[in-house]
Motif scaffolding. Structure first.
Motif, PDB file in Angstrom:
ATOM      1  N   THR A 456      -1.337  76.863 -34.778  1.00  0.00           N
ATOM      2  CA  THR A 456      -0.302  77.765 -34.267  1.00  0.00           C
ATOM      3  C   THR A 456      -0.873  78.711 -33.224  1.00  0.00           C
ATOM      4  N   ARG A 457      -2.011  79.321 -33.530  1.00  0.00           N
ATOM      5  CA  ARG A 457      -2.608  80.275 -32.598  1.00  0.00           C
ATOM      6  C   ARG A 457      -3.043  79.596 -31.315  1.00  0.00           C
ATOM      7  N   ARG A 458      -3.654  78.420 -31.432  1.00  0.00           N
ATOM      8  CA  ARG A 458      -4.126  77.734 -30.230  1.00  0.00           C
ATOM      9  C   ARG A 458      -2.969  77.364 -29.297  1.00  0.00           C
ATOM     10  N   PHE A 459      -1.890  76.792 -29.845  1.00  0.00           N
ATOM     11  CA  PHE A 459      -0.820  76.308 -28.978  1.00  0.00           C
ATOM     12  C   PHE A 459       0.183  77.400 -28.629  1.00  0.00           C
ATOM     13  N   ALA A 550      -0.241  67.002 -41.854  1.00  0.00           N
ATOM     14  CA  ALA A 550       1.121  67.524 -41.965  1.00  0.00           C
ATOM     15  C   ALA A 550       1.184  68.987 -41.529  1.00  0.00           C
ATOM     16  N   ALA A 551       0.173  69.776 -41.875  1.00  0.00           N
ATOM     17  CA  ALA A 551       0.148  71.189 -41.482  1.00  0.00           C
ATOM     18  C   ALA A 551       0.051  71.329 -39.971  1.00  0.00           C
ATOM     19  N   ALA A 552      -0.797  70.499 -39.347  1.00  0.00           N
ATOM     20  CA  ALA A 552      -0.934  70.559 -37.888  1.00  0.00           C
ATOM     21  C   ALA A 552       0.361  70.152 -37.198  1.00  0.00           C
ATOM     22  N   GLN A 553       1.000  69.084 -37.686  1.00  0.00           N
ATOM     23  CA  GLN A 553       2.250  68.640 -37.081  1.00  0.00           C
ATOM     24  C   GLN A 553       3.348  69.683 -37.277  1.00  0.00           C
ATOM     25  N   ARG A 554       3.388  70.316 -38.452  1.00  0.00           N
ATOM     26  CA  ARG A 554       4.401  71.342 -38.708  1.00  0.00           C
ATOM     27  C   ARG A 554       4.230  72.526 -37.740  1.00  0.00           C
ATOM     28  N   ALA A 555       2.971  72.885 -37.444  1.00  0.00           N
ATOM     29  CA  ALA A 555       2.725  73.983 -36.508  1.00  0.00           C
ATOM     30  C   ALA A 555       3.240  73.636 -35.111  1.00  0.00           C
ATOM     31  N   LEU A 556       3.004  72.399 -34.672  1.00  0.00           N
ATOM     32  CA  LEU A 556       3.504  71.988 -33.359  1.00  0.00           C
ATOM     33  C   LEU A 556       5.028  71.944 -33.340  1.00  0.00           C
ATOM     34  N   ASP A 562       6.429  68.602 -28.553  1.00  0.00           N
ATOM     35  CA  ASP A 562       6.646  67.246 -29.054  1.00  0.00           C
ATOM     36  C   ASP A 562       5.939  66.177 -28.226  1.00  0.00           C
ATOM     37  N   ASP A 563       5.047  66.590 -27.298  1.00  0.00           N
ATOM     38  CA  ASP A 563       4.384  65.616 -26.438  1.00  0.00           C
ATOM     39  C   ASP A 563       2.885  65.520 -26.703  1.00  0.00           C
ATOM     40  N   ILE A 564       2.442  65.982 -27.867  1.00  0.00           N
ATOM     41  CA  ILE A 564       1.030  65.921 -28.240  1.00  0.00           C
ATOM     42  C   ILE A 564       0.919  65.164 -29.559  1.00  0.00           C
TER      43      ILE A 564
END
Length: 724
Positions: A456-459, A550-556, A562-564
């Motif tokens: 979340t912080r990075r993106f 799942a946690a990483a995808q939920r953050a995005l 939706d393009d990563i």
């Protein structure tokens, strides 16, 4: 993938004059820098049918989103500007020579009061004279050991030198006459510097003068019947001749020259350089590069000359440079070398005699270097390309993931929780863009929640930078316009997401984990380099299984990205997990794609655990004096040395504290208040008898104890087992 016609300049817009051009991608990052005698003719070559372009050139022009140029008056200026921009922007598609190691030099620190002879690697320093580079450090030490008989110059470190000066006793080399011992004033600073100058002259090739002088002194000593002195001089002459034999004469006319040879195939090229001084080979080095586009041998030679002499001047640029092919045109390059040296430089192809024979030897070394490089699996361009294609196929991606970011969480039983982000571009680590994080949103051990926070912080930073640069005008779902790009920081004015500090020569050098960087003038908006987190990856890899993915995808998803693509690599069976899938993707054990993902994951783990250990070590060393504002390490040591322990310092009055050199009354009051509010240290216990001891009873606090230094419990193996 961009269409080059979408950013092709209009006819007549490009000037027909010398200049330097830059290709930028959609994020305004410079990806290629080139120079041209005619900008119009050169740039027209890029905007032709894609089928006619070299594969790497085709990838470059389809990755680019714009092109710009700068007109200069001469081709020499274009050469200088091209070199400056390549050093500044580090474009990913430019020819970059990669050393397989950091070559050692024999260095004499003439910038010190007492010059020191030592082995040095890495960036050259001002005021230091360098000889080499050598293939092996032991070759330098063998040579120095022989020469110290005749030129007993200091070789010890600053700590050893200061300790000898304090005790009045020289080190072993001083006792066996291999050091003139300036530390105990056996020789004056002026005489020692003269000795260092003579050492440098001998290493520079002016050997005959010293040999003749020693032979004359030996004859005089024999005539005076000082046979012991004559024997010592005879041994000195033998040592010098033995040192000279280590570098045989290759050019009988005592030429100073550099010989450059190139071995190449369709994809890569290897360059080898022999440094000849005084007719003897004084150093050797080599590089390997990917051939970004269809490039001639002369152009490869030109890039090698830029790499070699771009930071050099004076005698570091020899009078003669011998090459296998001349750049086209040769006059600007030759004039540039002449300007670097300050006098004429001959750039030519050897045609006959000793120089041609030596060039053939250098060429054989280049061929062997290219063959050796091809056997190195991780560095082979073809292998890397196949690995990226396998990953794209396995994860059903639209194109090969040229930029991969990997994240890992590290902690010690829930303490000092940190995360790492490592970046691989074109299958190679790009260490200048590594980042590290402190988990601040919560306390305790929760890898899944930590991963969600880090992503979340990075993106969110990426979206904030994208909005600031105007790449999109309206807010994105999940991020309100004006959001602080540093969430969960707890009010810390310093950025929580700390970038990795790389040593000079990034991406090809020998590197270590450095301190955090802060925003500064080097990171400007339009300088072509990515800002913090401003350049998105095509693939995010997390160290872990289905929950972490799942946690990483939920953050995005929460940020509306939706393009990563996202995947995870689980350690147990090396399974590749993707979001919203119950079964993992299993790559063959022999897959180059799996091998690349493993290297990325292992590098993220290494970087994370190194940062975690650093934080833990700082916490263990923390003491009551660390909380005193404005009190640095030097004054802390002065206080402990004066009082002997924190316990005695705590009981001292403000006037007594003021007696310590460098401690004013205001600082003394601050120290007294801080120690009064700090809890006293636990009493020392005699482990043999169980008796409690105080300072006066023979258990004084050591300096380390007073400053709060300690070690964690358990053996090293046990501590490693507790780390994640």
């Amino acid at each position: 993938m961009a269409d080059p016609s979408s950013y092709r300049p209009r006819p007549g817009e490009i000037p027909d004059s010398p200049g330097v051009y830059r290709f930028r991608d959609e994020h305004r990052r410079v990806i290629y820098v080139g120079k041209a005698k005619s900008l119009r003719q050169r740039l027209a070559n890029y905007f032709q049918d894609l089928a006619n372009l070299h594969p790497r050139t085709r990838t470059m022009v389809t990755t680019a989103a714009s092109v710009e140029w700068t007109v200069v008056s001469t081709e020499v200026e274009a050469l200088q500007l091209e070199y400056s921009w390549i050093k500044e922007y580090d474009p990913r598609f430019n020819v970059k020579y990669r050393d397989d190691k950091s070559y050692p030099y024999l260095a004499v620190t003439m910038n010190e009061e007492f010059p020191r002879v030592q082995v040095m690697r890495g960036q050259k320093k001002k005021g230091v004279r360098y000889f080499g580079p050598y293939g092996h450090a032991w070759a330098i030490r063998d040579t120095v050991d022989l020469l110290l008989r005749v030129f007993p110059v200091r070789t010890c470190s600053a700590g050893v030198f200061k300790n000898a000066a304090r005790t009045g006793r020289p080190c072993l080399l001083g006792y066996i006459d291999k050091c003139s011992a300036p530390c105990v004033e056996r020789i004056s600073p002026e005489d020692h510097r003269e000795l260092a100058d003579e050492f440098c002259d001998f290493m520079a090739g002016r050997t005959g003068t010293y040999l003749r002088r020693l032979e004359r002194q030996m004859g005089e000593a024999a005539e005076d019947m000082e046979y012991e002195r004559a024997a010592r001089l005879r041994d000195d002459i033998g040592a010098l001749k033995k040192a000279m034999e280590k570098s045989a004469v290759v050019l009988a006319d005592a030429t100073d020259a550099d010989l450059i040879a190139v071995a190449e195939d369709e994809l890569e090229a290897a360059v080898q350089i022999f440094h000849v001084r005084g007719g003897r080979v004084r150093g050797q080095r080599g590089w390997v590069t990917d051939k970004v586009e269809e490039i001639t041998t002369g152009a490869l030679v030109e890039h090698a000359l830029q790499q070699l002499y771009g930071e050099e001047s004076g005698d570091a640029v020899p009078k003669e440079v011998l090459v296998p092919a001349l750049p086209d045109p040769v006059e600007p390059v030759q004039q540039w070398l002449t300007d670097r040296r300050g006098s004429g430089v001959s750039l030519r192809i050897p045609q006959r005699g000793d120089k041609k024979s030596l060039m053939e030897t250098v060429q054989r070394n280049a061929q062997q270097a290219l063959v050796l490089h091809k056997t190195k699996r991780a560095s082979d361009l073809t292998t890397r390309s196949r690995a990226l294609e396998e990953i794209a196929e396995a994860l059903d991606l639209d194109s090969a993931p040229l930029r991969i970011e990997c994240y890992d969480i590290s902690h010690l039983q829930g303490d000092d929780v940190v995360a790492s982000m490592v970046v691989f571009e074109d299958g190679l680590a790009r260490k200048s863009e590594y980042r590290r994080f402190q988990i601040k949103g919560f306390r305790g051990q929760d890898d899944v929640r930590s991963m969600h926070e880090v992503i979340t912080r990075r993106f969110r930073r990426y979206l904030a930078e994208k909005e600031r640069t105007g790449e999109w005008a309206d807010g994105v779902d999940g991020t309100e316009t004006g959001d602080d790009p540093r969430p969960v920081d707890g009010g810390d004015p310093r950025p929580a997401d700390e970038p990795y500090a790389a040593e000079p020569g990034a991406d090809g050098r020998a590197l270590t984990d450095g301190p955090a960087l802060t925003d500064g003038p080097a990171l400007k908006d339009d300088d072509g380099r990515p800002k913090r987190f401003a350049y998105p990856p095509q693939l995010v890899v997390v160290d872990g299984g289905q929950p972490q993915v799942a946690a990483a995808q939920r953050a995005l998803d929460e940020l509306g990205i939706d393009d990563i693509a996202v995947c995870g690599l689980a350690k147990r069976l090396e399974e590749v997990w993707v979001p919203r899938e119950d079964d993992p993707v299993v790559l063959p054990r022999t897959s180059e794609g799996l091998y690349l993902l493993q290297r990325v994951r292992d590098e993220a783990h290494r970087f994370a655990i190194t940062y975690q250990r650093t934080k833990r070590a700082k916490r263990f060393r923390a003491g009551p004096l660390d909380d005193v504002p404005g009190l640095g390490e030097t004054r802390k040591q002065a206080l402990i040395k004066h009082f002997g322990s924190v316990k005695k310092l705590r009981s001292a009055t403000i006037d007594q504290i003021c007696e310590v050199p460098g401690i004013g009354r205001k600082t003394a009051e601050t120290v007294a208040v801080a120690l009064a509010g700090a809890a006293p240290a636990a009493p020392a216990v005699n482990t043999a008898t169980g008796e409690i001891m105080d300072d006066e009873e023979g258990a004084p606090e050591t300096t380390a104890d007073a400053l709060g230094e300690s070690v964690s419990a358990g053996t090293p193996d046990e501590r490693r087992g507790q780390e994640r």
